[in-house]
Scaffold this motif. Structure first.
Motif, PDB file in Angstrom:
ATOM      1  N   ALA A  68       0.827  -1.207   0.000  1.00  0.00           N
ATOM      2  CA  ALA A  68       0.000   0.000   0.000  1.00  0.00           C
ATOM      3  C   ALA A  68       0.863   1.260   0.000  1.00  0.00           C
ATOM      4  O   ALA A  68       0.564   2.226  -0.709  1.00  0.00           O
ATOM      5  N   LEU A  69       1.941   1.243   0.752  1.00  0.00           N
ATOM      6  CA  LEU A  69       2.861   2.388   0.793  1.00  0.00           C
ATOM      7  C   LEU A  69       3.436   2.660  -0.594  1.00  0.00           C
ATOM      8  O   LEU A  69       3.485   3.810  -1.043  1.00  0.00           O
ATOM      9  N   ALA A  70       3.822   1.617  -1.298  1.00  0.00           N
ATOM     10  CA  ALA A  70       4.353   1.783  -2.651  1.00  0.00           C
ATOM     11  C   ALA A  70       3.292   2.359  -3.585  1.00  0.00           C
ATOM     12  O   ALA A  70       3.574   3.244  -4.395  1.00  0.00           O
ATOM     13  N   PHE A  71       2.060   1.873  -3.479  1.00  0.00           N
ATOM     14  CA  PHE A  71       0.980   2.396  -4.319  1.00  0.00           C
ATOM     15  C   PHE A  71       0.761   3.879  -4.051  1.00  0.00           C
ATOM     16  O   PHE A  71       0.716   4.689  -4.984  1.00  0.00           O
ATOM     17  N   TYR A  72       0.622   4.259  -2.783  1.00  0.00           N
ATOM     18  CA  TYR A  72       0.279   5.645  -2.468  1.00  0.00           C
ATOM     19  C   TYR A  72       1.420   6.624  -2.723  1.00  0.00           C
ATOM     20  O   TYR A  72       1.174   7.771  -3.086  1.00  0.00           O
ATOM     21  N   THR A  73       2.670   6.202  -2.578  1.00  0.00           N
ATOM     22  CA  THR A  73       3.775   7.129  -2.837  1.00  0.00           C
ATOM     23  C   THR A  73       4.189   7.116  -4.308  1.00  0.00           C
ATOM     24  O   THR A  73       4.207   8.152  -4.958  1.00  0.00           O
ATOM     25  N   ALA A  74       4.520   5.952  -4.846  1.00  0.00           N
ATOM     26  CA  ALA A  74       5.051   5.878  -6.210  1.00  0.00           C
ATOM     27  C   ALA A  74       3.979   6.087  -7.268  1.00  0.00           C
ATOM     28  O   ALA A  74       4.249   6.692  -8.304  1.00  0.00           O
TER      29      ALA A  74
END
Length: 140
Positions: free
Chosen positions: A18-24
């Protein structure tokens, strides 16, 4: 009295995914990634230009948050930018007719680009859903 919505918690199965989706992909800024122990982690992110943040929370339950609004001044541009980053964004639609809207939708942007009239949908990898909505559009 002033009441400000500061944080919305989003249930996710995998915080790193989820962190990768929301940042990248979605372009949110990482505010906090705090992990003092292997069993406790706080991850907070903020959408560009927003005063409200999200916190990613591990949840085994299938219950997810739906229809959170991300407001933009140019829906077509914002949608295109998200798609270019790899986010699957639904087609743009507008309230029809706007003045007496009762739930029907027309295809594409509202021809007059009225506030709150045009939207598009997206979801994160866990099924939390968002609505992109146009407000404050000013032709260039």
């Amino acid at each position: 009295m002033m009441l400000a919505l500061e944080v919305v918690q989003l249930p996710v199965a995998d915080i790193d995914r989820a962190l990768a989706f929301y940042t990248a992909q979605a372009g949110f800024s990482l505010d906090v990634d705090y992990r003092p122990t292997a069993d406790f982690r706080v991850v907070q992110l903020t959408p560009p230009g927003s005063a409200c943040s999200i916190q990613l929370v591990v949840a085994d339950s299938p219950v997810r948050v739906h229809n959170l609004y991300l407001v933009t001044t140019d829906l077509a541009h914002g949608r295109a930018e998200l798609i270019a980053r790899g986010v699957a964004v639904g087609a743009v639609r507008h309230k029809d007719p706007v003045p007496t809207w009762a739930g029907a939708w027309g295809t594409g942007l509202d021809p007059q680009r009225r506030d709150y009239a045009s939207i598009a949908d997206l979801a994160d990898p866990d099924g939390n859903t968002w609505i992109l909505q146009e407000r404050g559009h000013r032709p260039q």
